[in-house]
Design a protein around this motif. Structure first.
Motif, short mmCIF file in Angstrom:
data_model
loop_
_atom_site.label_atom_id
_atom_site.label_comp_id
_atom_site.label_asym_id
_atom_site.label_seq_id
_atom_site.Cartn_x
_atom_site.Cartn_y
_atom_site.Cartn_z
N LEU A 144 32.40 -48.61 -22.46
CA LEU A 144 31.14 -47.54 -22.60
C LEU A 144 29.82 -48.48 -22.93
N GLY A 145 29.71 -48.94 -23.44
CA GLY A 145 28.19 -49.86 -24.07
C GLY A 145 28.54 -49.44 -25.47
N ARG A 146 27.65 -50.59 -26.40
CA ARG A 146 26.82 -49.77 -27.70
C ARG A 146 25.52 -49.08 -27.76
N VAL A 147 26.04 -47.90 -28.58
CA VAL A 147 24.92 -47.34 -29.09
C VAL A 147 24.28 -47.20 -30.34
N ALA A 172 18.51 -39.59 -27.54
CA ALA A 172 18.93 -39.81 -28.94
C ALA A 172 20.59 -40.01 -28.92
N ALA A 173 21.56 -41.02 -29.28
CA ALA A 173 23.15 -40.61 -29.44
C ALA A 173 23.27 -39.41 -30.50
N GLN A 174 24.39 -38.86 -29.94
CA GLN A 174 24.35 -38.26 -31.38
C GLN A 174 26.12 -37.32 -31.68
N LEU A 175 26.18 -37.87 -32.42
CA LEU A 175 27.77 -38.17 -33.22
C LEU A 175 27.91 -36.44 -34.20
N SER A 176 28.92 -35.71 -34.14
CA SER A 176 29.55 -35.16 -34.73
C SER A 176 29.77 -35.54 -36.00
N LEU A 177 29.63 -34.31 -37.56
CA LEU A 177 29.65 -34.28 -38.42
C LEU A 177 30.87 -34.77 -39.01
N ALA A 178 31.91 -33.88 -38.06
CA ALA A 178 33.63 -34.30 -38.50
C ALA A 178 33.85 -36.07 -38.17
N ALA A 179 33.39 -35.93 -37.38
CA ALA A 179 33.11 -37.87 -36.95
C ALA A 179 32.76 -38.66 -37.70
N TYR A 180 31.17 -38.37 -38.14
CA TYR A 180 30.52 -39.05 -39.16
C TYR A 180 31.17 -38.96 -40.56
N THR A 236 23.06 -39.78 -43.22
CA THR A 236 21.47 -40.52 -43.10
C THR A 236 21.54 -41.58 -42.36
N ASP A 237 22.91 -42.00 -42.18
CA ASP A 237 23.17 -43.41 -41.38
C ASP A 237 22.47 -43.46 -40.32
N LEU A 238 22.10 -44.32 -39.54
CA LEU A 238 21.88 -44.80 -38.12
C LEU A 238 23.08 -46.12 -37.22
N PRO A 239 24.18 -45.81 -38.14
CA PRO A 239 24.89 -46.63 -37.11
C PRO A 239 24.84 -47.38 -35.79
N GLU A 240 25.44 -48.33 -35.37
CA GLU A 240 25.19 -48.57 -33.70
C GLU A 240 27.50 -48.76 -34.37
N VAL A 241 27.42 -48.10 -32.80
CA VAL A 241 28.89 -47.38 -32.42
C VAL A 241 28.84 -48.41 -30.94
N GLU A 242 30.28 -48.49 -30.72
CA GLU A 242 31.09 -48.80 -29.47
C GLU A 242 31.24 -47.62 -28.87
N VAL A 243 31.36 -47.28 -27.47
CA VAL A 243 32.00 -45.64 -26.70
C VAL A 243 32.48 -46.62 -25.80
N TYR A 244 34.16 -46.03 -26.09
CA TYR A 244 34.92 -46.38 -24.68
C TYR A 244 35.41 -45.10 -24.57
N ARG A 245 36.20 -44.57 -23.09
CA ARG A 245 36.38 -43.67 -22.17
C ARG A 245 37.96 -43.88 -22.34
N ARG A 246 38.68 -42.50 -22.57
CA ARG A 246 40.23 -42.73 -22.58
C ARG A 246 41.02 -42.60 -21.16
#
Length: 155
Positions: A81-84, A129-137, A145-155
């Motif tokens: 889906l892209g990077r965010v 802004a994109a948000q990622l859950s605490l469990a995933a972090y 406190t990181d603001l990482p860039e991640v690749e997102v894929y649909r499965r």
């Protein structure tokens, strides 16, 4: 000049009273932003207990769920889906999820860091802004406190 001093003092004192109950009524708190809902059972978890304040008490996923979410997924048709850049989402919303404008429809997905770590998540449509859950972090080993860039894929 002397009559102004008592008026200024009164204005300052009254300015601090905005949070006090007036005639037995309290000012309404702003409504919280709606949180994403996790649909995949393996990625969801119960909400944290009232009063939870630490990452350990807010993250209610089990060790088994964390292991399953970070296990190398079986080969599947993954659509990039892209990077965010992501920030930490609402810590009181349990489970593994990503909320992003990259996502048009909720469903299973995968998030991959620049270091190559992956976590399976429930993808949720979002705005801003994109948000990622605490469990995933935590599963990805990211600092909260990181603001990482991640690749997102649909499965």
């Amino acid at each position: 000049m002397r009559p102004i001093l008592p008026l200024l003092t009164l204005a300052v004192l009254l300015g601090g009273c905005s949070g006090l109950p007036i005639l037995g009524k309290r000012a309404a708190a702003p409504a919280p932003e709606p949180a994403p809902q996790v649909a995949q059972p393996g990625l969801s978890a119960p909400p944290p207990r009232p009063g939870a304040r630490t990452a350990e008490t807010l993250d209610t996923t089990t060790p088994e769920q964390r292991a399953a979410a970070t296990a190398t997924p079986a080969p599947a048709a993954e659509a990039p889906l892209g990077r965010v850049a992501v920030s930490l989402g609402a810590p009181t919303v349990a489970g593994f999820w990503l909320r992003s404008a990259l996502v048009e429809q909720a469903g299973p997905g995968l998030v991959k860091t620049a270091a190559g770590k992956t976590v399976q998540v429930e993808l949720q449509p979002g705005e801003g802004a994109a948000q990622l859950s605490l469990a995933a972090y935590r599963a990805l080993g990211l600092s909260l406190t990181d603001l990482p860039e991640v690749e997102v894929y649909r499965r």
